[in-house]
Design an enzyme around this catalytic site. Structure first.
Site, PDB file in Angstrom:
ATOM      1  N   MET A  16       0.838  -1.212   0.000  1.00 56.38           N
ATOM      2  CA  MET A  16       0.000   0.000   0.000  1.00 56.38           C
ATOM      3  C   MET A  16       0.866   1.254   0.000  1.00 56.38           C
ATOM      4  O   MET A  16       0.506   2.264  -0.605  1.00 56.38           O
ATOM      5  CB  MET A  16      -0.949  -0.015   1.204  1.00 56.38           C
ATOM      6  CG  MET A  16      -2.156  -0.918   1.017  1.00 56.38           C
ATOM      7  SD  MET A  16      -3.089  -0.526  -0.490  1.00 56.38           S
ATOM      8  CE  MET A  16      -3.533   1.164  -0.177  1.00 56.38           C
ATOM      9  N   ARG A  38       9.794   0.682  10.072  1.00 57.12           N
ATOM     10  CA  ARG A  38      10.140   0.102  11.374  1.00 57.12           C
ATOM     11  C   ARG A  38      11.645   0.226  11.630  1.00 57.12           C
ATOM     12  O   ARG A  38      12.432   0.337  10.685  1.00 57.12           O
ATOM     13  CB  ARG A  38       9.700  -1.348  11.449  1.00 57.12           C
ATOM     14  CG  ARG A  38      10.507  -2.257  10.577  1.00 57.12           C
ATOM     15  CD  ARG A  38      10.419  -3.704  10.994  1.00 57.12           C
ATOM     16  NE  ARG A  38       9.259  -4.400  10.481  1.00 57.12           N
ATOM     17  CZ  ARG A  38       8.325  -4.952  11.259  1.00 57.12           C
ATOM     18  NH1 ARG A  38       8.417  -4.852  12.563  1.00 57.12           N
ATOM     19  NH2 ARG A  38       7.330  -5.623  10.739  1.00 57.12           N
ATOM     20  N   GLY A 119     -11.549  -0.576   7.458  1.00 60.53           N
ATOM     21  CA  GLY A 119     -10.931  -1.825   6.986  1.00 60.53           C
ATOM     22  C   GLY A 119     -10.862  -1.886   5.483  1.00 60.53           C
ATOM     23  O   GLY A 119     -10.175  -2.746   4.923  1.00 60.53           O
ATOM     24  N   ASN A 120     -11.568  -0.987   4.827  1.00 57.73           N
ATOM     25  CA  ASN A 120     -11.458  -0.896   3.373  1.00 57.73           C
ATOM     26  C   ASN A 120     -11.785   0.543   2.982  1.00 57.73           C
ATOM     27  O   ASN A 120     -12.829   1.068   3.351  1.00 57.73           O
ATOM     28  CB  ASN A 120     -12.425  -1.868   2.686  1.00 57.73           C
ATOM     29  CG  ASN A 120     -12.095  -2.045   1.213  1.00 57.73           C
ATOM     30  OD1 ASN A 120     -12.028  -1.078   0.478  1.00 57.73           O
ATOM     31  ND2 ASN A 120     -11.879  -3.288   0.808  1.00 57.73           N
ATOM     32  N   HIS A 151      -7.862 -13.267  -0.599  1.00 58.69           N
ATOM     33  CA  HIS A 151      -6.731 -12.327  -0.679  1.00 58.69           C
ATOM     34  C   HIS A 151      -5.456 -13.060  -1.068  1.00 58.69           C
ATOM     35  O   HIS A 151      -5.378 -14.287  -0.993  1.00 58.69           O
ATOM     36  CB  HIS A 151      -6.517 -11.626   0.672  1.00 58.69           C
ATOM     37  CG  HIS A 151      -7.497 -10.531   0.947  1.00 58.69           C
ATOM     38  ND1 HIS A 151      -8.708 -10.768   1.548  1.00 58.69           N
ATOM     39  CD2 HIS A 151      -7.461  -9.193   0.697  1.00 58.69           C
ATOM     40  CE1 HIS A 151      -9.372  -9.624   1.655  1.00 58.69           C
ATOM     41  NE2 HIS A 151      -8.650  -8.661   1.146  1.00 58.69           N
ATOM     42  N   LYS A 155      -1.106 -12.050   2.942  1.00 56.70           N
ATOM     43  CA  LYS A 155      -1.954 -11.374   3.942  1.00 56.70           C
ATOM     44  C   LYS A 155      -1.838 -12.071   5.296  1.00 56.70           C
ATOM     45  O   LYS A 155      -1.892 -13.298   5.382  1.00 56.70           O
ATOM     46  CB  LYS A 155      -3.416 -11.328   3.469  1.00 56.70           C
ATOM     47  CG  LYS A 155      -4.301 -10.517   4.419  1.00 56.70           C
ATOM     48  CD  LYS A 155      -5.601 -10.103   3.769  1.00 56.70           C
ATOM     49  CE  LYS A 155      -6.520  -9.363   4.735  1.00 56.70           C
ATOM     50  NZ  LYS A 155      -5.931  -8.108   5.241  1.00 56.70           N
TER      51      LYS A 155
END
Ligand SMILES: NC(=O)C1=CN([C@@H]2O[C@H](COP(=O)(O)OP(=O)(O)OC[C@H]3O[C@@H](n4cnc5c(N)ncnc54)[C@H](OP(=O)(O)O)[C@@H]3O)[C@@H](O)[C@H]2O)C=CC1
Ligand SMILES: O=C(O)C1=N[C@H](C(=O)O)C[C@H](O)C1
Length: 262
Positions: A16, A38, A119-120, A151, A155
């Site tokens: 994403m 991170r 969530g979407n 998916h 995922k």
């Protein structure tokens, strides 16, 4: 393009993150302002996008770009929420996979931020949520509700955030609580379907972007509501629309139905 608002992309090197960076390149009102990764990520020592800071410190990223679009992991989103709240910043949260404890921690940490979470983030799925609520309310208990999601093989969470949004909408339409109605695992001699259950089934494989069916199975007929995503751009576009919409709003918790006005 004059005076575009700088955006922190959290998880900028991810699937994403890449879709967001592409859209931000020639977005009319927003631009890439910082990348948050991170600790220990290779981009922290070079190799990331040129001309913007790459950091593992949410507060440092927000000092440069106080709108953060976050598709990462639940614990990371809680830390970002804390930093966003401290600045009264916009936090667009696409991350899924929260359990009850991490969701409570997210909401508590984000008090003071302008948070948009879904969530979407696609227009199509948010319309499907509304349709699911209406169809569930219109049909009687003789229609069994099943949600099937598929998916890509990478995922991490299941059922998907979208499947859970659709389950919540179906439960609301029925006037029941999803927690008590959900049937999330069936294996072996599990017996017949419970009356009123909202069932979930999960497929993982290949590079499937995201597919969701809501099945209403009744005696002699079946209704299937379906959304198929073929390109992650739809989620990224929704997230940037949410960021634009949230700028200047009062602190609070919003969702994509607020953003889309549907
Ligand atoms: N709401 C929506 O519309 C959508 C939601 N999603 C959700 O977004 C999330 C990400 O999905 P996707 O992009 O496919 O996943 P990826 O694994 O491709 O990307 C996640 C990114 O977040 C990074 N990350 C993990 N932990 C931290 C941290 N502590 N600080 C900063 N960055 C961190 C990862 O880094 P590293 O690789 O080093 O772990 C990686 O770059 C998932 O929860 C997914 O379900 C996805 C699509 C649409
Ligand atoms: O992880 C993904 O890829 C996706 N996650 C979201 C979800 O959990 O529903 C949204 C979309 O389906 C893609």
């Amino acid at each position: 393009m004059p005076d575009r608002t700088p955006v922190t992309v959290a998880g900028a090197s991810g699937r994403m993150g890449a879709a967001l960076r592409t859209l931000l390149h020639d977005h009319p009102t927003l631009r890439l302002g910082a990348c948050l990764e991170r600790s220990g990520h290779p981009w922290l020592s070079g190799g990331g996008p040129q001309g913007v800071p790459v950091t593992d410190d949410p507060a440092a990223a927000l000092a440069v770009a106080p709108v953060v679009v976050d598709f990462t992991a639940p614990e990371a989103s809680v830390a970002i929420a804390r930093a966003a709240a401290a600045r009264g910043a916009v936090h667009v949260i696409g991350t899924t996979g929260f359990d009850a404890d991490t969701l409570a921690a997210l909401v508590a940490a984000g008090q003071g931020a302008v948070s948009v979470r879904a969530g979407n983030m696609s227009l199509g799925v948010n319309l499907l949520v509304q349709l699911t609520r209406r169809v569930a309310a219109a049909l009687g208990p003789e229609f069994d509700i099943e949600i099937i999601e598929a998916h890509h093989r990478a995922k991490r969470d299941a059922p998907s955030g979208t499947a859970l949004m659709l389950g919540e909408a179906a439960a609301e339409g029925r006037g029941v609580a999803l927690d008590t109605a959900a049937e999330r695992a069936r294996d072996g001699l599990c017996g017949p379907r419970a009356d009123g259950a909202i069932g979930f089934a999960v497929v993982r494989g290949g590079d499937i972007v995201g597919e969701h069916d809501v099945v209403f199975a009744g005696p002699g007929e079946r209704i299937v509501l379906r959304h198929m995503a073929t390109d992650r751009t739809i989620f990224a576009r929704g997230a940037l629309k949410a960021a634009d919409w949230a700028l200047g709003r009062p602190a609070g918790d919003y969702d994509m139905l607020d953003v889309l006005g549907i």
